[in-house]
Design a protein around this motif. Structure first.
Motif, mmCIF file in Angstrom:
data_model
loop_
_atom_site.group_PDB
_atom_site.id
_atom_site.type_symbol
_atom_site.label_atom_id
_atom_site.label_comp_id
_atom_site.label_asym_id
_atom_site.label_seq_id
_atom_site.Cartn_x
_atom_site.Cartn_y
_atom_site.Cartn_z
ATOM 1 N N MET A 1 0.842 -1.199 0.000
ATOM 2 C CA MET A 1 0.000 0.000 0.000
ATOM 3 C C MET A 1 0.875 1.247 0.000
ATOM 4 O O MET A 1 1.942 1.270 0.593
ATOM 5 C CB MET A 1 -0.871 -0.038 1.261
ATOM 6 N N HIS A 2 0.381 2.309 -0.661
ATOM 7 C CA HIS A 2 1.053 3.610 -0.586
ATOM 8 C C HIS A 2 0.975 4.145 0.857
ATOM 9 O O HIS A 2 -0.046 3.978 1.522
ATOM 10 C CB HIS A 2 0.356 4.631 -1.487
ATOM 11 N N HIS A 3 2.042 4.800 1.309
ATOM 12 C CA HIS A 3 2.004 5.514 2.593
ATOM 13 C C HIS A 3 2.566 6.920 2.387
ATOM 14 O O HIS A 3 3.696 7.060 1.933
ATOM 15 C CB HIS A 3 2.826 4.793 3.660
ATOM 16 N N PRO A 4 1.790 7.971 2.729
ATOM 17 C CA PRO A 4 2.332 9.329 2.692
ATOM 18 C C PRO A 4 3.112 9.598 3.986
ATOM 19 O O PRO A 4 2.543 9.599 5.072
ATOM 20 C CB PRO A 4 1.074 10.203 2.616
ATOM 21 N N HIS B 1 5.364 10.378 10.805
ATOM 22 C CA HIS B 1 4.289 9.382 10.753
ATOM 23 C C HIS B 1 3.694 9.271 9.358
ATOM 24 O O HIS B 1 3.877 10.157 8.514
ATOM 25 C CB HIS B 1 3.182 9.717 11.761
ATOM 26 N N CYS B 2 2.968 8.189 9.153
ATOM 27 C CA CYS B 2 2.157 8.053 7.946
ATOM 28 C C CYS B 2 0.985 9.017 8.071
ATOM 29 O O CYS B 2 0.361 9.133 9.128
ATOM 30 C CB CYS B 2 1.648 6.622 7.804
ATOM 31 N N HIS B 3 0.653 9.743 6.963
ATOM 32 C CA HIS B 3 -0.458 10.700 7.033
ATOM 33 C C HIS B 3 -1.787 10.106 6.580
ATOM 34 O O HIS B 3 -2.781 10.825 6.432
ATOM 35 C CB HIS B 3 -0.141 11.989 6.281
ATOM 36 N N ILE B 4 -1.834 8.781 6.343
ATOM 37 C CA ILE B 4 -3.144 8.120 6.358
ATOM 38 C C ILE B 4 -3.521 8.082 7.832
ATOM 39 O O ILE B 4 -2.850 7.446 8.653
ATOM 40 C CB ILE B 4 -3.078 6.721 5.715
ATOM 41 N N LEU B 5 -4.573 8.829 8.188
ATOM 42 C CA LEU B 5 -4.798 9.117 9.604
ATOM 43 C C LEU B 5 -5.117 7.866 10.404
ATOM 44 O O LEU B 5 -4.750 7.760 11.571
ATOM 45 C CB LEU B 5 -5.920 10.157 9.747
ATOM 46 N N GLU B 6 -5.788 6.899 9.757
ATOM 47 C CA GLU B 6 -6.062 5.636 10.436
ATOM 48 C C GLU B 6 -4.744 4.941 10.777
ATOM 49 O O GLU B 6 -4.610 4.320 11.831
ATOM 50 C CB GLU B 6 -6.936 4.730 9.558
ATOM 51 N N HIS B 7 -3.762 5.032 9.885
ATOM 52 C CA HIS B 7 -2.460 4.406 10.154
ATOM 53 C C HIS B 7 -1.731 5.140 11.280
ATOM 54 O O HIS B 7 -1.128 4.506 12.151
ATOM 55 C CB HIS B 7 -1.591 4.415 8.893
ATOM 56 N N ALA B 8 -1.772 6.465 11.243
ATOM 57 C CA ALA B 8 -1.115 7.242 12.305
ATOM 58 C C ALA B 8 -1.715 6.883 13.665
ATOM 59 O O ALA B 8 -0.991 6.656 14.638
ATOM 60 C CB ALA B 8 -1.264 8.736 12.027
ATOM 61 N N GLY C 1 -0.525 3.705 15.116
ATOM 62 C CA GLY C 1 0.857 3.599 15.577
ATOM 63 C C GLY C 1 1.919 3.620 14.504
ATOM 64 O O GLY C 1 3.086 3.295 14.777
ATOM 65 N N MET C 2 1.561 3.980 13.277
ATOM 66 C CA MET C 2 2.579 4.086 12.222
ATOM 67 C C MET C 2 3.247 5.457 12.366
ATOM 68 O O MET C 2 3.045 6.375 11.566
ATOM 69 C CB MET C 2 1.937 3.926 10.855
ATOM 70 N N ALA C 3 4.042 5.586 13.430
ATOM 71 C CA ALA C 3 4.620 6.875 13.820
ATOM 72 C C ALA C 3 5.821 6.627 14.710
ATOM 73 O O ALA C 3 5.935 5.576 15.345
ATOM 74 C CB ALA C 3 3.586 7.707 14.591
HETATM 75 CU CU LIG Z 1 0.186 4.419 5.955
#
Ligand SMILES: [Cu+2]
Length: 476
Positions: free
Chosen positions: A402-405, A456-463, A466-468
């Motif tokens: 998946m893409h991650h910003p 962090h990842c700016h897909i807010l659900e990912h942030a 814990g993708m931070a």
């Molecule tokens: Cu992400």
């Protein structure tokens, strides 16, 4: 935690009959049909100081469906919030009051402020509690187009409406005929009630929340009045939770003049631009259309997952293009003044520098339902420690489908390599950039703003999942 905060916000709205709604509409004047905007009033007449009042509260705003969102939140009863407008070098004072029922912190996305003003220390233990106020104070060292938003429980609060543009003019900048911030966002609505759908499933956390309504400046039906011959500076920002936008304007071309961190050294022309969540793009558009005609800003579906991967991605907006807003030409034709962009201070790196600060590894475990950086989820991601004021290379490897910003607070970067290839067009200073699936992106920074910063990842659900992590920029 997410669910309880959501319920709290919803109950607060249900329990409070006096919650204001967009019948008392103010956003029509903040983002009028004329090609312009109304900034927050500057309460301090002194040169070089901008002082504004900002209040977050429950506000039932209408995304253009005719049904106000009962769980809506807004800055100064407007979605987007009002434009924070200032000039490079200004001292900015934001008197913020939290009149919602939830703890809050604000982040000035892309601006190099001090760590105490960045919203993260508040997020990690010292929030602005309901009913409390906090003065954010910083000096603007970056010109261009930025945005501010909440930085706690972001997937819920940004979806609910807590975001706003920031315009930092550069001294000597000449105003174009039209200067228009366009905040792109989508909301996921329950099909029956047309209310915000609760952030429910684990799958949505992993896939990111794609909305059912596309909005420009808080509505799905914005119309901007235009005159043939005008030159317009469109300042685009993607405030969506997860959606990447691929934007074009029917029968018009874009000259890309700026990105996250101000203007580009070398503008280029294109027929469409892609924005990951958090990113900004500034484009100049010549109004070359026919007087009396209407042209639509269109969004093309962007697939977040790699082709042929395990995940089948569903976009409620469908597979093709959807209109976002309209530009309606009047019958006149004018000779516009044209526009020359200010020349920026942009980096000249053409590749990685020898000093490698860190190599990040982004992964997802679809079965376990986790998103990780360097094998852990926040707050367990190991601290990255680097020296300040040294040109430093970072590599970000995305070993997921998946893409991650990727967004880094406090310092700005230049992307020098994407999957072994330099970017086709230099994008100037960046604070948020796309990491495509199974790809490594290389960035370089001067790291000239010391402190402990979040990334962090700016897909807010990912942030929120814990993708931070945190990076200490120190020493020297
Ligand atoms: Cu992400």
């Amino acid at each position: 935690m997410r669910t309880s905060l959501w319920l709290l916000a919803s109950m607060a709205c249900d329990a409070a009959p006096d919650v204001r709604d967009s019948a008392n509409d103010t956003d029509a004047t903040l983002f009028p049909e004329a090609c312009s905007y109304t900034p927050m009033p500057d309460l301090d007449p002194a040169e070089g100081v901008v002082q504004v009042e900002l209040r977050a509260s429950a506000f039932a705003w209408d995304p253009g469906t005719g049904v106000p969102l009962r769980a809506g939140l807004a800055f100064n009863e407007s979605v987007p919030g009002p434009v924070l407008e200032a000039t490079l070098g200004d001292r900015v004072l934001v008197h913020f009051t939290n009149d919602t029922a939830i703890d809050m912190s604000l982040h000035w996305h892309g601006l190099r402020v001090t760590p105490e003003m960045d919203g993260i220390q508040q997020m990690m233990g010292d929030p602005v509690s309901p009913g409390e106020s906090f003065d954010y104070e910083f000096t603007l060292v970056d010109g261009g187009f930025y945005w501010f938003h909440t930085h706690m429980d972001t997937a819920t609060t940004i979806e609910a409406g807590l975001y706003a543009p920031i315009i930092v003019h550069v001294p000597g900048e000449v105003a174009p005929d039209c200067d228009l911030p366009v905040v792109l966002d989508d909301v996921l609505l329950d099909q029956d009630t047309l209310q915000l759908a609760p952030p429910d499933t684990d799958m949505m956390q992993l896939m990111g929340r794609l909305g059912t309504v596309l909005m420009a400046n808080g509505r799905r039906d914005r119309e901007v009045q235009w005159t043939a011959g005008q030159t317009t500076l469109l300042r685009l920002v993607n405030a969506s939770n997860a959606r990447y936008w691929d934007i074009r304007l029917e029968e018009h071309t874009f000259t890309v003049v700026g990105s996250d961190g101000g203007f580009l050294a070398e503008p280029y022309t294109t027929d469409h631009v892609v924005l990951a969540p958090g990113e900004r793009t500034m484009v100049v558009v010549q109004a070359t259309g026919t007087p009396g005609s209407t042209y639509r800003l269109m969004n093309r579906r962007f697939q977040l997952h790699e082709e042929g991967g395990d995940m089948i991605e569903y976009d409620p907006m469908g597979e093709g293009e959807n209109p976002v807003m309209s530009f309606v030409y009047d019958d006149a034709t004018v000779t516009g003044a044209g526009w020359t962009q200010p020349m920026p201070d942009v980096p000249t790196w053409t590749g990685a520098v020898a000093n490698l600060g860190h190599r990040w590894l982004l992964e997802e475990d679809m079965m376990g339902g986790t998103v990780t950086i360097d094998g852990e989820s926040f707050p367990n991601v190991p601290l990255v420690e680097v020296m300040a004021n040294m040109d430093t290379t970072f590599e970000v490897e995305n070993d997921s489908e998946m893409h991650h910003p990727f967004h880094i607070h406090g310092n700005r970067f230049q992307v020098v390599d994407v999957g072994g290839v330099p970017p086709a067009q230099a994008q100037g200073w960046k604070d948020t950039f796309d990491i495509p699936p199974r790809t490594t992106v290389t960035i370089v920074s001067k790291l000239d703003n010391p402190g402990e910063w979040m990334y962090h990842c700016h897909i807010l659900e990912h942030a929120d999942e814990g993708m931070a992590g945190m990076m200490m920029v120190g020493g020297m």
